[in-house]
Scaffold this motif. Structure first.
Motif, short mmCIF file in Angstrom:
data_model
loop_
_atom_site.label_atom_id
_atom_site.label_comp_id
_atom_site.label_asym_id
_atom_site.label_seq_id
_atom_site.Cartn_x
_atom_site.Cartn_y
_atom_site.Cartn_z
N ALA A 138 24.85 20.51 7.68
CA ALA A 138 23.57 21.64 7.58
C ALA A 138 23.08 21.94 7.07
O ALA A 138 22.75 21.99 5.67
N ILE A 139 21.25 21.94 7.39
CA ILE A 139 20.09 22.91 6.25
C ILE A 139 20.72 23.88 5.74
O ILE A 139 19.94 24.79 4.75
N THR A 140 21.66 24.80 6.73
CA THR A 140 22.29 26.10 5.67
C THR A 140 22.24 26.24 5.06
O THR A 140 23.40 25.38 4.80
N TYR A 165 18.32 18.91 9.89
CA TYR A 165 17.85 20.38 9.92
C TYR A 165 17.58 21.24 11.15
O TYR A 165 17.17 22.14 11.49
N SER A 166 18.11 20.27 12.50
CA SER A 166 18.17 20.98 14.00
C SER A 166 20.14 20.72 14.93
O SER A 166 20.85 22.51 14.90
N PHE A 167 20.37 19.86 15.04
CA PHE A 167 21.91 19.52 15.50
C PHE A 167 22.19 20.23 14.79
O PHE A 167 23.48 20.43 15.58
N LEU A 168 22.66 20.78 13.64
CA LEU A 168 23.61 21.26 13.21
C LEU A 168 24.17 22.72 12.43
O LEU A 168 24.24 22.96 12.05
N VAL A 216 25.52 18.98 24.08
CA VAL A 216 23.95 18.19 23.21
C VAL A 216 23.52 17.82 22.37
O VAL A 216 23.14 16.42 22.01
N ARG A 217 23.62 19.34 21.57
CA ARG A 217 22.63 18.95 19.71
C ARG A 217 24.25 17.62 19.33
O ARG A 217 23.74 16.64 17.99
N VAL A 218 25.04 17.68 19.34
CA VAL A 218 26.23 17.69 18.46
C VAL A 218 26.03 16.07 19.12
O VAL A 218 26.82 14.65 18.54
N THR A 219 26.09 15.75 20.57
CA THR A 219 26.27 13.93 21.33
C THR A 219 25.10 13.94 20.13
O THR A 219 24.84 12.47 20.22
#
Length: 297
Positions: A138-140, A165-168, A216-219
């Motif tokens: 993740a960009i975190t 940038y977003s899914f993680l 949904v994001r991780v899929t």
């Protein structure tokens, strides 16, 4: 008045008005039309035969749809890594607002750096990157710093670090933002009832995500990875546990309401085996298989 050696005849349906030409020219035109029609039919017929155009009863071989959870198989090998502890976590404070994910306070604490080094050597001992690997953090801040440590220990160049940038993003906990880490137990109590219960909202921009939202994001992430690579090793680095526990539960077909049983400690590394759950952490949810995630009720 036409000369006696001229004949009028309709030559095409698209031009119904008769053409008046000498008989020899009309015969030549009709003959050419016949040859063209015959040739076009022959080419079309042979072309279709050579292609063997599939019928409705003959499905296209190799056709694939969207990525499914649990997947029938995985094209790549996956290692899941939770980043080391952040400065916020070292203070016992919940911070999931994506606005602050690149801030210094979201970077690794001193203990978090040690945890990340340990994770890097765990991956080395497991041989994860012996034949190279892609690192997807993740960009975190804390996740990306962990990825850099993993790359350094495993001799992976920075070009193989692919920031997400977003899914993680860490799971948005809404009104729990800024509260103590111990208060997340209330969220997990709701998770065990339904995957669709969201934390209470807040107006500071922090998302309030349910288990189903994270799923949904991780899929979507897995769909990208399974499409972009083939036969590669991918190390996924998440800033929190929920992304990974929900992803792991989905991959092995476990009831998402029990994702907490597969929680990750800071710096923990886990290889994804879709046929089993790591023997060191077999949760009660192992009894509850779910073939139609996220609906397991």
């Amino acid at each position: 008045m036409l000369a006696p050696n001229y004949t009028c005849q309709t030559l095409t349906r698209s031009h119904p008005e008769p053409a008046c030409l000498p008989p020899k020219q009309i015969n030549n035109l009709l003959h050419r039309r016949h040859l063209l029609a015959t040739t076009a039919f022959t080419i079309s017929f042979n072309f279709n035969l050579s292609l063997k155009t599939p019928t409705v009863s003959e499905p296209v071989a190799g056709a694939s749809g969207l990525f499914l959870m649990p997947p029938p198989r995985l094209i790549n090998r996956y290692y899941l890594v939770r980043s080391g502890e952040s400065e916020f976590e070292s203070k016992g404070v919940i911070n999931t607002n994506p606005v602050t994910k690149t801030s210094v306070d979201n970077g690794l604490s001193d203990r978090g750096k040690k945890q990340s080094v340990r994770a890097a050597f765990d991956l080395k001992e497991m041989g994860a990157c012996d034949n190279n690997c892609w690192i997807w953090p993740a960009i975190t801040q804390r996740a990306y710093q962990t990825a850099e440590i993993i790359a350094s220990v495993n001799s992976i160049t920075r070009s193989y670090i692919v920031p997400e940038y977003s899914f993680l993003d860490a799971r948005g906990l809404g009104a729990y933002e800024g509260k103590t880490l111990e208060s997340v137990s209330q969220i997990y109590a709701s998770d065990s009832i339904s995957t669709k219960i969201k934390p209470p909202p807040i107006d500071d921009g922090t998302p309030n995500e349910s288990v189903a939202d994270v799923f949904v994001r991780v899929t979507q992430l897995m769909s990208i990875l399974e499409t972009q690579y083939a036969g590669d090793t991918v190390v996924i680095v998440s800033p929190d546990s929920d992304n990974l526990s929900i992803l792991h539960a989905g991959l092995v077909g476990l009831d998402l309401r029990r994702h907490r049983d597969l929680s990750f400690a800071p710096g923990e590394v886990r290889y994804v085996d879709t046929n089993d759950i790591p023997t060191y952490k077999i949760p009660p949810s192992a009894l509850y298989k779910c073939s139609k995630l996220p609906n397991c009720n």
